[in-house]
Design an enzyme around this catalytic site. Structure first.
Site, PDB file in Angstrom:
ATOM      1  N   HIS A  56       8.084  23.140  29.022  1.00 44.84           N
ATOM      2  CA  HIS A  56       7.639  21.806  29.418  1.00 44.84           C
ATOM      3  C   HIS A  56       6.522  21.832  30.456  1.00 44.84           C
ATOM      4  CE1 HIS A  56       7.995  17.479  30.275  1.00 44.84           C
ATOM      5  NE2 HIS A  56       7.805  17.826  31.533  1.00 44.84           N
ATOM      6  N   HIS A  75      14.330 -12.600  49.360  1.00 45.26           N
ATOM      7  CA  HIS A  75      13.140 -13.178  48.744  1.00 45.26           C
ATOM      8  C   HIS A  75      11.984 -13.358  49.726  1.00 45.26           C
ATOM      9  CE1 HIS A  75      15.843 -13.836  45.461  1.00 45.26           C
ATOM     10  NE2 HIS A  75      15.019 -14.605  44.783  1.00 45.26           N
TER      11      HIS A  75
END
Length: 680
Positions: A265, A488
């Site tokens: 890989h 938020h």
């Protein structure tokens, strides 16, 4: 004409040899993926891909994306072999300083590379954006008897791309949009860096994509170029669905001891293993040597030039029949704004200044968008399930919809949808927008709350790295959103976004600044923009001059505004805090202290200005106090004596109470200026 099996094998082995040789010479890289996907590449690039190596930017070329970008030697080998201006010397310089063959493919660096890939899943998502752009352009510009937009988007991807959550966001949308000209070839080799993926990647990928509404061609032998080519041909016939082709492959194909192992890989095979691989493949050539007959098999210059010439002939006929549309198509594919855009922008800014409305800057953004989307048909908007909060829709941008046959729906006015409901998919939205702008023909913009920019941040970074005009509309920019609380309320986000090189960040204070921010963002052909906008209403800040706003910072109010002749300090503010600075200026005037108020809607733009302009706005010798509802760290570079900011998370409460609690009052700003003057 189909490639013979013998020729296909030699063509694939050329890719394998170049991949293992380049990685070995660099002593760095990923040879396994290109060796495993070589036969897939022969099938696509040898028999199907519509492209012209002599003109990598031909408008009607197929787009090819290598989403598993660590296998970059695959695309470098393909570009070299098919005739792009990428000589063998660049392959020998793989992963070296200033070469055109970087570790992962980079758009704008290597001719023929369509997007910068590396962060897994994003290339696949870019491809979705490219396919969407093709579909929308075809709907808008093709006419009976004239199909000038007619090409496919192909993407190679691996297990890692599918493990990344963004692949779910993007592929679900591709199915919903019925992008039948999107064809994804999955390199199903079952290997990642940590080894066999079966213990941690148990998805039934074909069923997953079937559930998305894709056409799935399963269990194709990825080392049989003819079988892959047939699957691609079948995929091209899909009338209303994107297609996934599952190609069963062996990573490091041809390597006797490394194939099907994680060793293939991400590291060189080693000199001895390369020798064994050459013998196993029957490849008796020296490193970086490709036989003439193999080059001849791969050479796409003549065929590509003929295809483009055929399209040019078709476009000439289109131009004769539809001259206005043809001119508009050329303009948009070049990414140029209309000649009257400057006047459109001036008119919009003056209108905002004249009306002097008190509105939230998110509403100011929508007002600006009404003018710009009407003037620019290339603007393609959207929101991540927050349209009513982000206010990204306009009267010129009806919702994008597809019918059951997969066609783009037009409304009763004949308008094509230009506002996308992305669903709760912030990351997918951001990377799809990258793909849309990379394709050409559109300027995408999309909205969500500023705090959710964290979800899409890496795609924002990629837009900046690629120098692409993508506009992010981030509303609810501070503790001013109130009761939703710290989950938020953005604190560090403005500062964090400003750290991304090449990203323009604007936090405007009123309608005029917001309109200017939009105009600058649209003019920024080679950089993305983030607009940070308020939920709460903001009063208009009176101005004597509009000309300097586009420079990122300007003198909004001299002390003469409140009857004081000379400034003793400067207050720098952004966005909703500009009103606090102006009120603090009035309070300080009552104590005979004069201050200059500087509005700095874009620190990133201001930082690019000349030294003389910077010194005009922020004169030496006057203490400076910055005011912004966010992290304070980024302000010290401006030589400030103090920052009225917030370095903790917020609280859940009505916004006015939060402003008092965290010290965002005119009184506190005035006291901070006084304290700074006492220290002087």
């Amino acid at each position: 004409m189909a490639i013979t099996q013998s020729a296909a094998q030699q063509m694939a082995n050329a890719i394998r040899a170049l991949a293992m040789d380049a990685v070995q010479q660099a002593n760095s890289g990923h040879p396994g993926a290109p060796m495993g996907m070589a036969d897939m590449a022969v099938a696509l690039w040898g028999e199907h891909l519509q492209h012209n190596p002599k003109n990598p930017h031909w408008a009607n070329r197929d787009r090819f994306v290598l989403s598993n970008g660590h296998g970059s030697m695959l695309i470098y080998a393909l570009l070299h072999l098919t005739g792009y201006p990428l000589p063998i010397g660049e392959l020998k310089n793989f992963r070296q300083l200033h070469s055109k063959t970087a570790g992962h493919p980079e758009v704008g660096i290597t001719p023929g590379v369509e997007t910068t890939t590396g962060p897994l899943g994003q290339g696949l998502t870019n491809a979705v954006g490219m396919a969407l752009a093709e579909k929308l352009l075809a709907t808008e510009f093709n006419q009976p008897g004239h199909s000038i937009v007619n090409h496919h988007t192909f993407v190679f991807m691996g297990d890692g791309c599918l493990m990344e959550g963004i692949s779910h966001e993007a592929c679900a949308l591709a199915g919903a949009w019925k992008l039948n000209k999107l064809i994804a070839l999955y390199d199903d080799n079952g290997i990642s860096i940590d080894g066999q993926v079966t213990p941690w990647f148990i998805d039934n990928t074909p069923q997953r994509f079937t559930a998305y509404g894709w056409n799935v061609i399963d269990a194709v032998n990825g080392h049989d170029a003819a079988a892959v080519a047939k699957a691609i041909a079948d995929a091209k016939n899909s009338p209303d669905k994107p297609t996934l082709i599952v190609c069963k492959t062996a990573i490091g194909k041809g390597s006797p001891n490394r194939a099907n192992t994680a060793k293939a890989h991400g590291e060189p095979l080693g000199a001895e293993e390369i020798k064994l691989t050459r013998a196993a493949l029957g490849w008796a050539h020296e490193p970086f040597v490709i036989p003439k007959d193999v080059y001849a098999h791969w050479d796409a210059k003549q065929n590509g030039a003929a295809r483009e010439a055929e399209w040019n002939k078709s476009f000439a006929a289109y131009k004769a029949a539809h001259p206005t549309l043809a001119k508009e198509f050329v303009r948009r594919m070049k990414g140029e704004l209309p000649k009257n855009f400057a006047q459109t922008a001036v008119d919009a800014v003056i209108a905002a200044h004249t009306k002097a409305e008190t509105v939230a800057s998110r509403k100011a953004s929508q007002l600006a968008l009404e003018a710009f989307t009407a003037a620019l048909p290339e603007m393609l908007g959207g929101s991540a399930d927050l349209t009513g909060s982000n206010l990204t829709n306009t009267s010129s941008t009806p919702a994008l919809r597809m019918n059951l046959a997969g066609d783009v729906v037009r409304n009763d006015k004949g308008q094509m949808g230009r506002h996308i409901n992305y669903g709760v998919r912030e990351f997918g939205m951001a990377a799809i927008m990258n793909g849309v702008t990379l394709h050409g023909g559109f300027i995408p913009y999309g909205g969500t709350f500023l705090t959710f920019s964290d979800y899409s941040r890496n795609a924002i970074r990629m837009a900046a790295l690629m120098k692409q005009r993508v506009i992010h509309v981030f509303t609810h920019d501070s503790i001013g959103l109130g009761e939703d609380g710290p989950t938020h309320q953005s604190i560090e986000h403005a500062a964090s976004l400003r750290l991304i090189p090449g990203l323009d960040v604007w936090r405007p204070a009123d309608t005029a600044e917001t309109t200017v921010a939009w105009a600058v963002a649209l003019e920024n052909k080679d950089r993305p923009t983030a607009l940070l906008l308020s939920r709460q209403n903001l009063p208009y800040a009176p101005k004597s001059d509009l000309g300097e706003i586009s420079r990122g910072a300007y003198v909004l109010a001299e002390p003469s505004r409140v009857g004081i002749k000379k400034a003793k300090a400067v207050i720098i503010a952004t966005g909703s805090e500009v009103q606090l600075a102006l009120k603090a200026q009035e309070l300080l005037a009552q104590k005979k202290i004069g201050v200059r108020v500087v509005s700095m809607p874009s620190t990133t733009t201001f930082d690019r200005q000349t030294r003389s302009y910077k010194s005009e706005v922020l004169p030496a010798g006057l203490p400076r106090v910055a005011v912004e509802m966010g992290s304070t760290d980024g302000w010290w570079k401006y030589g400030v004596a103090a920052v009225v900011g917030i370095d903790t998370y917020g609280e859940s409460a009505p916004a006015p109470l939060l402003f008092q609690h965290f010290g965002f009052t005119a009184e506190n700003v005035a006291e901070t200026v006084q304290a700074a003057l006492q220290k002087k």
